[in-house]
Design a protein around this motif. Structure first.
Motif, mmCIF file in Angstrom:
data_model
loop_
_atom_site.group_PDB
_atom_site.id
_atom_site.type_symbol
_atom_site.label_atom_id
_atom_site.label_comp_id
_atom_site.label_asym_id
_atom_site.label_seq_id
_atom_site.Cartn_x
_atom_site.Cartn_y
_atom_site.Cartn_z
ATOM 1 N N ALA A 41 51.768 56.295 50.461
ATOM 2 C CA ALA A 41 51.854 55.492 49.236
ATOM 3 C C ALA A 41 52.336 54.076 49.554
ATOM 4 C CB ALA A 41 52.781 56.156 48.222
ATOM 5 N N LEU A 42 53.314 53.967 50.437
ATOM 6 C CA LEU A 42 53.791 52.639 50.825
ATOM 7 C C LEU A 42 52.694 51.862 51.564
ATOM 8 C CD1 LEU A 42 57.411 53.557 51.930
ATOM 9 C CD2 LEU A 42 56.758 52.167 49.949
ATOM 10 N N LEU A 43 51.910 52.562 52.344
ATOM 11 C CA LEU A 43 50.800 51.916 53.039
ATOM 12 C C LEU A 43 49.749 51.424 52.042
ATOM 13 C CD1 LEU A 43 50.086 51.246 55.955
ATOM 14 C CD2 LEU A 43 48.821 53.383 56.068
ATOM 15 N N VAL A 44 49.457 52.230 51.021
ATOM 16 C CA VAL A 44 48.521 51.800 49.970
ATOM 17 C C VAL A 44 49.066 50.560 49.273
ATOM 18 C CG1 VAL A 44 47.537 52.422 47.720
ATOM 19 C CG2 VAL A 44 47.467 54.058 49.598
ATOM 20 N N LEU A 45 50.350 50.573 48.941
ATOM 21 C CA LEU A 45 50.965 49.417 48.289
ATOM 22 C C LEU A 45 50.887 48.182 49.188
ATOM 23 C CD1 LEU A 45 52.442 48.382 45.816
ATOM 24 C CD2 LEU A 45 54.578 49.176 46.842
ATOM 25 N N LEU A 46 51.107 48.367 50.470
ATOM 26 C CA LEU A 46 51.023 47.269 51.431
ATOM 27 C C LEU A 46 49.630 46.646 51.410
ATOM 28 C CD1 LEU A 46 52.184 45.756 53.997
ATOM 29 C CD2 LEU A 46 51.157 47.604 55.308
ATOM 30 N N PHE A 47 48.596 47.490 51.416
ATOM 31 C CA PHE A 47 47.236 46.953 51.415
ATOM 32 C C PHE A 47 46.856 46.373 50.064
ATOM 33 C CE2 PHE A 47 47.013 49.402 55.309
ATOM 34 C CZ PHE A 47 46.446 48.446 56.138
ATOM 35 N N PRO A 55 35.823 37.295 57.499
ATOM 36 C CA PRO A 55 35.407 36.741 56.202
ATOM 37 C C PRO A 55 36.062 37.526 55.055
ATOM 38 C CG PRO A 55 33.504 37.085 57.638
ATOM 39 C CD PRO A 55 34.685 37.699 58.318
ATOM 40 N N ALA A 56 36.323 36.848 53.958
ATOM 41 C CA ALA A 56 37.032 37.466 52.833
ATOM 42 C C ALA A 56 36.312 38.709 52.313
ATOM 43 C CB ALA A 56 37.222 36.453 51.713
ATOM 44 N N ALA A 57 34.995 38.674 52.242
ATOM 45 C CA ALA A 57 34.247 39.829 51.725
ATOM 46 C C ALA A 57 34.420 41.042 52.629
ATOM 47 C CB ALA A 57 32.770 39.477 51.598
ATOM 48 N N VAL A 58 34.405 40.829 53.927
ATOM 49 C CA VAL A 58 34.593 41.931 54.883
ATOM 50 C C VAL A 58 36.005 42.487 54.764
ATOM 51 C CG1 VAL A 58 34.673 42.518 57.346
ATOM 52 C CG2 VAL A 58 32.834 41.068 56.465
ATOM 53 N N THR A 59 36.967 41.592 54.661
ATOM 54 C CA THR A 59 38.359 42.019 54.524
ATOM 55 C C THR A 59 38.550 42.836 53.256
ATOM 56 O OG1 THR A 59 39.097 40.058 55.730
ATOM 57 C CG2 THR A 59 40.756 41.222 54.435
ATOM 58 N N LEU A 60 37.938 42.405 52.151
ATOM 59 C CA LEU A 60 38.054 43.153 50.889
ATOM 60 C C LEU A 60 37.440 44.544 51.011
ATOM 61 C CD1 LEU A 60 37.543 40.505 48.071
ATOM 62 C CD2 LEU A 60 39.575 41.864 48.547
ATOM 63 N N LEU A 61 36.306 44.650 51.699
ATOM 64 C CA LEU A 61 35.680 45.962 51.887
ATOM 65 C C LEU A 61 36.582 46.882 52.718
ATOM 66 C CD1 LEU A 61 31.942 44.985 52.431
ATOM 67 C CD2 LEU A 61 32.958 46.112 50.447
ATOM 68 N N TYR A 92 38.346 50.441 51.458
ATOM 69 C CA TYR A 92 38.304 51.664 52.272
ATOM 70 C C TYR A 92 39.722 52.209 52.499
ATOM 71 C CZ TYR A 92 38.493 53.738 57.032
ATOM 72 O OH TYR A 92 38.783 54.501 58.132
ATOM 73 N N PHE A 93 40.646 51.343 52.884
ATOM 74 C CA PHE A 93 42.027 51.766 53.104
ATOM 75 C C PHE A 93 42.655 52.325 51.838
ATOM 76 C CE2 PHE A 93 42.286 49.878 57.231
ATOM 77 C CZ PHE A 93 43.412 50.411 57.814
ATOM 78 N N ILE A 94 42.514 51.614 50.734
ATOM 79 C CA ILE A 94 43.177 52.001 49.488
ATOM 80 C C ILE A 94 42.597 53.301 48.934
ATOM 81 C CG2 ILE A 94 43.540 51.311 47.084
ATOM 82 C CD1 ILE A 94 43.807 48.390 48.195
ATOM 83 N N VAL A 95 41.280 53.448 48.949
ATOM 84 C CA VAL A 95 40.662 54.659 48.400
ATOM 85 C C VAL A 95 41.034 55.883 49.234
ATOM 86 C CG1 VAL A 95 38.445 55.830 48.014
ATOM 87 C CG2 VAL A 95 38.762 53.486 47.233
ATOM 88 N N ILE A 96 40.873 55.810 50.541
ATOM 89 C CA ILE A 96 41.128 56.975 51.389
ATOM 90 C C ILE A 96 42.616 57.292 51.458
ATOM 91 C CG2 ILE A 96 40.869 57.954 53.700
ATOM 92 C CD1 ILE A 96 38.249 57.619 51.985
ATOM 93 N N ASN A 97 43.452 56.287 51.639
ATOM 94 C CA ASN A 97 44.894 56.557 51.658
ATOM 95 C C ASN A 97 45.394 56.983 50.278
ATOM 96 O OD1 ASN A 97 45.623 56.264 54.377
ATOM 97 N ND2 ASN A 97 45.664 54.045 54.201
ATOM 98 N N GLY A 98 44.797 56.440 49.221
ATOM 99 C CA GLY A 98 45.174 56.855 47.866
ATOM 100 C C GLY A 98 44.866 58.324 47.639
ATOM 101 N N GLY A 124 42.022 50.594 66.191
ATOM 102 C CA GLY A 124 42.985 51.688 66.022
ATOM 103 C C GLY A 124 43.560 51.709 64.619
ATOM 104 N N VAL A 125 43.918 50.548 64.110
ATOM 105 C CA VAL A 125 44.512 50.475 62.765
ATOM 106 C C VAL A 125 43.507 50.886 61.694
ATOM 107 C CG1 VAL A 125 45.508 48.914 61.044
ATOM 108 C CG2 VAL A 125 46.260 48.782 63.415
ATOM 109 N N VAL A 126 42.255 50.423 61.798
ATOM 110 C CA VAL A 126 41.281 50.792 60.761
ATOM 111 C C VAL A 126 40.848 52.252 60.878
ATOM 112 C CG1 VAL A 126 40.417 48.444 60.383
ATOM 113 C CG2 VAL A 126 39.206 49.967 61.959
ATOM 114 N N SER A 127 41.225 52.906 61.956
ATOM 115 C CA SER A 127 40.934 54.342 62.105
ATOM 116 C C SER A 127 41.924 55.202 61.326
ATOM 117 C CB SER A 127 40.971 54.731 63.581
ATOM 118 O OG SER A 127 40.026 54.013 64.316
ATOM 119 N N GLN A 128 43.065 54.639 60.963
ATOM 120 C CA GLN A 128 44.138 55.408 60.325
ATOM 121 C C GLN A 128 43.711 56.154 59.067
ATOM 122 O OE1 GLN A 128 45.820 54.468 57.258
ATOM 123 N NE2 GLN A 128 47.185 56.218 57.386
ATOM 124 N N PRO A 129 43.009 55.538 58.100
ATOM 125 C CA PRO A 129 42.645 56.299 56.896
ATOM 126 C C PRO A 129 41.774 57.514 57.203
ATOM 127 C CG PRO A 129 42.359 53.961 56.507
ATOM 128 C CD PRO A 129 42.632 54.126 57.966
#
Length: 177
Positions: A144-150, A99-105, A109-115, A54-59
């Motif tokens: 914007a606050l969500l982008v900053l959070l991520f 894994p760190a690589a998956v988390t970074l990806l 995704y979150f930062i680009v789409i929410n940005g 559900g959370v990763v669906s937000q962007p």
């Protein structure tokens, strides 16, 4: 907010209200599921996965909202869809912690789409007036606050020694969002 937007949708069933409710429900899903699990004492990791999905669906859902008042670039929409699908598959395949690589990806995704959504909401606010302008301002600020959070979470992941305890900053940003 999720309950209020779902109630509003149930009263005035239209596509925009459905998509607004979907964004808030996606953000609330993980919190509600973890609350239910802690109250009941159930051990159901699959329920936690549903909350994470559900959370990763937000962007992606937020981008759908942007599409109501501004045309979406096809490439960005495809990137969002691919990011959403890849995030969901990753959450299903890997156990926590990811894994760190998956988390970074997922963070990218979150930062680009929410940005992009922040930019679109700000542009929309400048070209509107009244209640619509105010709503777009609030949407831009929350996004914007969500982008900053991520971004903080990404920095914490990339440089754990520089920011050992970012929990307070992350919790503050979550509340402000």
């Amino acid at each position: 907010l999720a309950v209020l937007t779902v109630t509003d949708y149930l009263r005035h069933r239209d596509a925009i209200r459905r998509d607004v409710a979907s964004v808030f429900v996606s953000l609330a899903s993980s919190i509600v599921i973890s609350l239910v699990l802690s109250i009941t004492g159930l051990q159901a990791p699959w329920l936690s996965k549903i909350g994470q999905i559900g959370v990763v669906s937000q962007p992606f859902l937020l981008l759908r909202l942007v599409g109501y008042f501004r045309p979406l670039p096809r490439g960005l929409f495809r990137f969002a869809l691919a990011g959403w699908v890849a995030s969901c598959i990753s959450l299903i395949l890997f156990s926590s912690p990811l894994p760190a690589a998956v988390t970074l990806l997922i963070l990218v995704y979150f930062i680009v789409i929410n940005g992009y959504s922040v930019w679109a909401f700000v542009r929309g606010a400048f070209s509107s007036s009244g209640v619509t302008r105010q709503r777009l301002r609030f949407a831009a600020m929350g996004s914007a606050l969500l982008v900053l959070l991520f971004m903080i979470a990404g920095l914490r992941l990339a440089f754990p020694t520089l920011w050992r305890d970012s929990t307070a900053a992350i919790q503050l940003m979550s509340m402000l969002t």
